[in-house]
Design an enzyme around this catalytic site. Sequence first.
Site, mmCIF file in Angstrom:
data_model
loop_
_atom_site.group_PDB
_atom_site.id
_atom_site.type_symbol
_atom_site.label_atom_id
_atom_site.label_comp_id
_atom_site.label_asym_id
_atom_site.label_seq_id
_atom_site.Cartn_x
_atom_site.Cartn_y
_atom_site.Cartn_z
ATOM 1 N N CYS A 130 68.959 -52.103 -50.723
ATOM 2 C CA CYS A 130 67.739 -52.502 -51.660
ATOM 3 C C CYS A 130 66.315 -51.941 -50.950
ATOM 4 O O CYS A 130 65.544 -51.554 -51.846
ATOM 5 C CB CYS A 130 67.632 -54.141 -51.631
ATOM 6 S SG CYS A 130 66.599 -54.681 -52.667
ATOM 7 N N CYS A 131 66.372 -52.133 -49.610
ATOM 8 C CA CYS A 131 64.976 -51.708 -49.145
ATOM 9 C C CYS A 131 64.973 -49.992 -49.403
ATOM 10 O O CYS A 131 63.890 -49.544 -49.398
ATOM 11 C CB CYS A 131 64.908 -51.854 -47.569
ATOM 12 S SG CYS A 131 64.503 -53.600 -47.227
ATOM 13 N N CYS A 211 58.785 -59.051 -49.538
ATOM 14 C CA CYS A 211 59.465 -59.529 -50.823
ATOM 15 C C CYS A 211 59.623 -61.036 -50.829
ATOM 16 O O CYS A 211 60.247 -61.373 -49.874
ATOM 17 C CB CYS A 211 60.614 -58.597 -51.152
ATOM 18 S SG CYS A 211 60.154 -56.889 -51.277
ATOM 19 N N CYS A 214 63.182 -62.308 -49.302
ATOM 20 C CA CYS A 214 63.625 -61.843 -47.871
ATOM 21 C C CYS A 214 62.434 -62.357 -47.042
ATOM 22 O O CYS A 214 62.063 -61.933 -45.815
ATOM 23 C CB CYS A 214 63.660 -60.415 -47.696
ATOM 24 S SG CYS A 214 64.949 -59.689 -48.769
ATOM 25 N N CYS A 237 62.326 -52.736 -42.407
ATOM 26 C CA CYS A 237 62.788 -52.436 -43.792
ATOM 27 C C CYS A 237 63.306 -50.910 -43.807
ATOM 28 O O CYS A 237 63.784 -50.385 -44.725
ATOM 29 C CB CYS A 237 61.942 -52.444 -44.772
ATOM 30 S SG CYS A 237 60.396 -51.570 -44.517
HETATM 31 S S1 SF4 Z 1 62.634 -56.740 -48.512
HETATM 32 FE FE1 SF4 Z 1 64.614 -57.479 -49.626
HETATM 33 S S2 SF4 Z 1 63.790 -57.744 -51.884
HETATM 34 FE FE2 SF4 Z 1 62.535 -56.241 -50.591
HETATM 35 S S3 SF4 Z 1 63.016 -54.303 -50.833
HETATM 36 FE FE3 SF4 Z 1 64.108 -54.991 -49.130
HETATM 37 S S4 SF4 Z 1 65.981 -55.901 -49.435
HETATM 38 FE FE4 SF4 Z 1 65.046 -55.810 -51.336
#
Ligand code: SF4
Length: 242
Positions: A130-131, A211, A214, A237
């Site tokens: 996701c990151c 975010c 998280c 991240c």
């Molecule tokens: S911090 Fe969490 S929601 Fe944001 S990009 Fe990374 S995994 Fe995704």
Amino acid sequence: MTAAALKLPLAPAAPLSLEARAETLNREAQDLAPREIVAATLDEFRGRIALVSSFGAESAALLHLVASVDPSTPVLFIDTEKHFVQTNAYREELTRLLGLVNVLPIRPDEADLSRTDPRGDLWKRDNDACCALRKVRPLRAALNGYDAWITGRKRIHGSLRSFLPLVETAPPHIKINPLARWSADDLDEYMTAHGLPAHPLVENGFSSIGCWPCTAPTAPGDNARAGRWRGLAKTECGIHRL
Ligand code: SF4
């Protein structure tokens, strides 16, 4: 040493490697205050440097420092589309207050998003992926137009940041960390001296804000970043491995 001393020789015998250039800048930055480092590096990389900001709990001081030197500096905001609504409101407030005229939201690629995270819940299954989708790949693409970028990282964040230099390489870029040596008190004093507003979630116990899925509040005495990916081994991240 003055900020002007950070300028490299105009006609070196041979072009310096990225590493040698960073080493020289890092050595010369040791005697400079954060604002002088910002001024010198904006000059050194004129038109080829950006600030990357999350508009989080500690962002206002560096944004203020940069705006006080050149409010037209590009400010790259990685819009993961998972930010708290309070962060977006704070970004608008600081942009207006500091007179920043070049804040550039960076978003995930639409095709990548539909292919990799069509339901928007990838963070539940694979936060590294996701990151990579929402932060790392968009920033890598956005940094194509620059030679250097400025970050707000500090040694007090601990972990991999404990020995953060003022200037480092992140090939093919040079990365500048003007606040690397600052303590939490330095940050508080700067915010107070310049009347800078806190992120609205700070009063709810959030000391580092990313975010919403998280980020959790921290307890007194916790490291500032203890609420990021709480309970997981993940502490970064991935944008600082670029
Ligand atoms: S911090 Fe969490 S929601 Fe944001 S990009 Fe990374 S995994 Fe995704």
